[in-house]
Design a protein around this motif. Structure first.
Motif, PDB file in Angstrom:
ATOM      1  N   SER A 145       0.963   8.169   7.530  1.00 14.84           N
ATOM      2  CA  SER A 145       2.061   8.377   8.479  1.00 14.84           C
ATOM      3  C   SER A 145       3.329   7.671   8.006  1.00 14.84           C
ATOM      4  O   SER A 145       4.434   8.206   8.117  1.00 14.84           O
ATOM      5  CB  SER A 145       1.658   7.862   9.863  1.00 14.84           C
ATOM      6  N   LEU A 146       3.159   6.450   7.475  1.00 18.43           N
ATOM      7  CA  LEU A 146       4.311   5.687   7.010  1.00 18.43           C
ATOM      8  C   LEU A 146       4.990   6.401   5.841  1.00 18.43           C
ATOM      9  O   LEU A 146       6.224   6.478   5.773  1.00 18.43           O
ATOM     10  CB  LEU A 146       3.872   4.277   6.600  1.00 18.43           C
ATOM     11  N   LYS A 147       4.199   6.949   4.942  1.00 16.01           N
ATOM     12  CA  LYS A 147       4.766   7.683   3.807  1.00 16.01           C
ATOM     13  C   LYS A 147       5.482   8.950   4.289  1.00 16.01           C
ATOM     14  O   LYS A 147       6.556   9.298   3.783  1.00 16.01           O
ATOM     15  CB  LYS A 147       3.673   8.052   2.806  1.00 16.01           C
ATOM     16  N   LYS A 148       4.911   9.628   5.261  1.00 14.70           N
ATOM     17  CA  LYS A 148       5.548  10.828   5.813  1.00 14.70           C
ATOM     18  C   LYS A 148       6.924  10.497   6.372  1.00 14.70           C
ATOM     19  O   LYS A 148       7.902  11.222   6.149  1.00 14.70           O
ATOM     20  CB  LYS A 148       4.648  11.418   6.905  1.00 14.70           C
ATOM     21  N   ASN A 149       7.025   9.376   7.095  1.00 14.65           N
ATOM     22  CA  ASN A 149       8.323   8.955   7.644  1.00 14.65           C
ATOM     23  C   ASN A 149       9.290   8.532   6.547  1.00 14.65           C
ATOM     24  O   ASN A 149      10.493   8.793   6.622  1.00 14.65           O
ATOM     25  CB  ASN A 149       8.122   7.816   8.651  1.00 14.65           C
ATOM     26  N   LEU A 150       8.754   7.875   5.524  1.00 16.17           N
ATOM     27  CA  LEU A 150       9.589   7.493   4.387  1.00 16.17           C
ATOM     28  C   LEU A 150      10.195   8.734   3.733  1.00 16.17           C
ATOM     29  O   LEU A 150      11.393   8.764   3.423  1.00 16.17           O
ATOM     30  CB  LEU A 150       8.766   6.707   3.369  1.00 16.17           C
ATOM     31  N   LEU A 151       9.388   9.752   3.534  1.00 15.40           N
ATOM     32  CA  LEU A 151       9.873  10.976   2.884  1.00 15.40           C
ATOM     33  C   LEU A 151      10.922  11.688   3.728  1.00 15.40           C
ATOM     34  O   LEU A 151      11.857  12.299   3.188  1.00 15.40           O
ATOM     35  CB  LEU A 151       8.697  11.906   2.578  1.00 15.40           C
ATOM     36  N   LYS A 152      10.777  11.621   5.054  1.00 12.85           N
ATOM     37  CA  LYS A 152      11.807  12.201   5.930  1.00 12.85           C
ATOM     38  C   LYS A 152      13.161  11.552   5.651  1.00 12.85           C
ATOM     39  O   LYS A 152      14.189  12.228   5.551  1.00 12.85           O
ATOM     40  CB  LYS A 152      11.431  11.986   7.407  1.00 12.85           C
ATOM     41  N   GLU A 210       0.837  -1.204   0.000  1.00 14.71           N
ATOM     42  CA  GLU A 210       0.000   0.000   0.000  1.00 14.71           C
ATOM     43  C   GLU A 210       0.874   1.257   0.000  1.00 14.71           C
ATOM     44  O   GLU A 210       0.554   2.250  -0.665  1.00 14.71           O
ATOM     45  CB  GLU A 210      -0.922  -0.016   1.226  1.00 14.71           C
ATOM     46  N   LEU A 211       1.984   1.196   0.731  1.00 16.35           N
ATOM     47  CA  LEU A 211       2.928   2.321   0.729  1.00 16.35           C
ATOM     48  C   LEU A 211       3.514   2.506  -0.668  1.00 16.35           C
ATOM     49  O   LEU A 211       3.610   3.641  -1.168  1.00 16.35           O
ATOM     50  CB  LEU A 211       4.045   2.064   1.747  1.00 16.35           C
ATOM     51  N   ALA A 212       3.915   1.400  -1.290  1.00 19.87           N
ATOM     52  CA  ALA A 212       4.481   1.475  -2.642  1.00 19.87           C
ATOM     53  C   ALA A 212       3.472   2.080  -3.618  1.00 19.87           C
ATOM     54  O   ALA A 212       3.817   2.896  -4.480  1.00 19.87           O
ATOM     55  CB  ALA A 212       4.908   0.080  -3.100  1.00 19.87           C
ATOM     56  N   ASN A 244       5.265  -0.867 -10.734  1.00 20.93           N
ATOM     57  CA  ASN A 244       6.606  -1.032 -11.300  1.00 20.93           C
ATOM     58  C   ASN A 244       7.699  -0.552 -10.350  1.00 20.93           C
ATOM     59  O   ASN A 244       8.873  -0.529 -10.720  1.00 20.93           O
ATOM     60  CB  ASN A 244       6.723  -0.326 -12.660  1.00 20.93           C
ATOM     61  N   ASN A 245       7.301  -0.167  -9.132  1.00 18.66           N
ATOM     62  CA  ASN A 245       8.293   0.244  -8.132  1.00 18.66           C
ATOM     63  C   ASN A 245       8.511  -0.838  -7.071  1.00 18.66           C
ATOM     64  O   ASN A 245       9.087  -0.571  -6.014  1.00 18.66           O
ATOM     65  CB  ASN A 245       7.894   1.564  -7.470  1.00 18.66           C
ATOM     66  N   VAL A 246       8.051  -2.063  -7.341  1.00 17.35           N
ATOM     67  CA  VAL A 246       8.253  -3.189  -6.420  1.00 17.35           C
ATOM     68  C   VAL A 246       8.981  -4.312  -7.155  1.00 17.35           C
ATOM     69  O   VAL A 246       8.573  -4.716  -8.250  1.00 17.35           O
ATOM     70  CB  VAL A 246       6.922  -3.722  -5.862  1.00 17.35           C
ATOM     71  N   GLU A 276       4.791   8.307  -7.507  1.00 16.45           N
ATOM     72  CA  GLU A 276       5.285   9.560  -8.098  1.00 16.45           C
ATOM     73  C   GLU A 276       6.778   9.771  -7.855  1.00 16.45           C
ATOM     74  O   GLU A 276       7.411  10.587  -8.524  1.00 16.45           O
ATOM     75  CB  GLU A 276       4.485  10.754  -7.548  1.00 16.45           C
ATOM     76  N   ILE A 277       7.358   9.011  -6.902  1.00 17.05           N
ATOM     77  CA  ILE A 277       8.805   9.118  -6.635  1.00 17.05           C
ATOM     78  C   ILE A 277       9.502   8.131  -7.571  1.00 17.05           C
ATOM     79  O   ILE A 277       9.627   6.947  -7.274  1.00 17.05           O
ATOM     80  CB  ILE A 277       9.128   8.801  -5.161  1.00 17.05           C
TER      81      ILE A 277
END
Length: 399
Positions: free
Chosen positions: A356-363, A241-243, A276-278, A248-249
């Motif tokens: 929240s998980l995406k926010k931490n990933l971006l950090k 789900e995060l992927a 295609n990002n996995v 867009e990254i």
């Protein structure tokens, strides 16, 4: 150093330590290194007859068994129930003197309890439990077993019997200690203590980074890696789900390595979503996996939000070893996230909270200095607290 102990380790699987080290071989090698007489008994689901091997100074009795890994739950369950009988028969057949000072048994599986009791009775040795799986409650949490049904009651009785018979119980985290105390009030709390997971912080060898990137299609990629079992406990849907929410990254890739009961379903999910990002790979040789961890940017941890028991994922040790910051999606009953904060080695979110998980990933994605600092903190913590020598000291103190 105290007196020499004669130790038997009751294992489910035990790879040849000359070819691959893991949690328990590292501990038994430490016992051997400290002068103790170590004997290991383990299942061999590819062997034809039981045989004693001498590997890295350890005596290992490998016992043929039915299929234990990569099979259905019914066959796996029957195979585990059969193991105590097979182990006893092999020990008798090889005329192994049952005069052990210490019997060490890890969970899973709880089914080895019967051979542990038998050895304790015969040898009068102390029984030390390495508690790495609170079963059967974990099966109830994952809806693999009905609470208070016949099967649950059968295994719960075995669990209680095991805890009562043990002289000492080493738990993965403080939350594990408190959970066992709370749900087993009959138990003498002095038996319980903290035994964190451990690993050998081996020297990192040189890797041809560009060749490895080219081999796996990772050129110019920011890599978030997950390595290990792909089962219900990991609930990799949260990572997928995060992927899905990070497409867009363009240079970000999620590299998932491992096998398990959910692998095919997760792969289908990736395909159906056209992600295609996995990248998904089966289990890789240890050297190849380490090469990829070395060039990765983030180590991923995922635990199901359905857990009521406090799990603690051992795969984080490879991230510590290679100085990788940890990004975790975990339930609120584990203290894993809080401990990552205390160590200062990663960021975590509640499982299921993709935003929240995406926010931490971006950090982590946007701050290399933060990644380097968290990775170094994890490595330092491992070297100072989580080596086989540290684990040996804790176990030996309690036997």
């Amino acid at each position: 150093m105290g007196e020499v102990k004669k130790v038997i380790f009751i294992a489910l699987g035990f790879p040849n330590p000359e070819k691959r080290r893991f949690l328990y071989s590292n501990l038994m090698l430490e016992f051997s290194k400290m002068g103790h007489d170590v004997f290991v008994i383990a299942a061999d689901d590819e062997g034809k007859q039981s045989k004693i091997y001498h590997e890295s100074g350890l005596k290992i009795l490998r016992v043929p068994s039915l299929k234990l890994f990569g099979t259905g739950n019914l066959i796996k369950g029957f195979s585990n129930l059969l193991l105590p009988y097979l182990y006893k028969r092999a020990l008798r057949r090889h005329k192994i003197p049952l005069d052990f000072d210490v019997i060490i048994m890890p969970t899973p599986p709880i089914t080895l309890i019967d051979v542990a009791f038998w050895l304790k009775k015969k040898s009068k040795g102390k029984l030390y439990l390495i508690l790495r799986d609170i079963f059967p409650q974990n099966a109830v949490d994952l809806k693999m077993m009905k609470p208070n049904g016949f099967i649950h009651s059968f295994f719960r009785k075995k669990e209680i019997k095991l805890y009562k018979a043990c002289d000492s119980i080493g738990c993965m985290s403080p939350a594990n200690v408190e959970y066992v105390k709370k749900h087993n009030p009959y138990l003498d709390p002095s038996k319980l203590h903290l035994l964190p997971n451990w690993a050998d912080p081996q020297e990192i060898v040189e890797v041809d980074v560009e060749a490895t990137r080219q081999k796996y299609g990772l050129q110019n990629k920011f890599i978030a890696i997950f390595g290990g079992n792909m089962g219900l406990p990991q609930k990799l849907e949260n990572i997928i789900e995060l992927a899905k929410n990070c497409q867009e990254i363009k240079n970000l890739v999620f590299f998932l390595v491992g096998k398990g009961t959910e692998q095919k379903r997760i792969a289908k999910m990736v395909s159906d979503l056209n992600l295609n990002n996995v990248i998904m790979k089966d289990l890789l040789p240890k050297k190849e996996y380490n090469d990829i961890v070395l060039l990765s940017d983030i180590g991923l941890i995922s635990l199901s939000e359905d857990f009521t028991i406090p799990n603690y994922p051992s795969k984080v040790l490879s991230y510590y070893q290679f100085k990788k910051p940890v990004l975790a999606s975990v339930d609120l009953n584990t203290d894993f996230g809080r401990m990552q904060e205390e160590i200062g080695c990663g960021l975590w979110s509640e499982a299921g909270d993709t935003a929240s998980l995406k926010k931490n990933l971006l950090k982590l994605y946007n701050d290399k200095k933060l990644r380097d600092r968290l990775g170094q903190n994890g490595y330092d913590y491992m070297v100072n607290n989580l080596t086989p020598a540290h684990a040996f000291d804790i176990v030996y103190e309690h036997i």
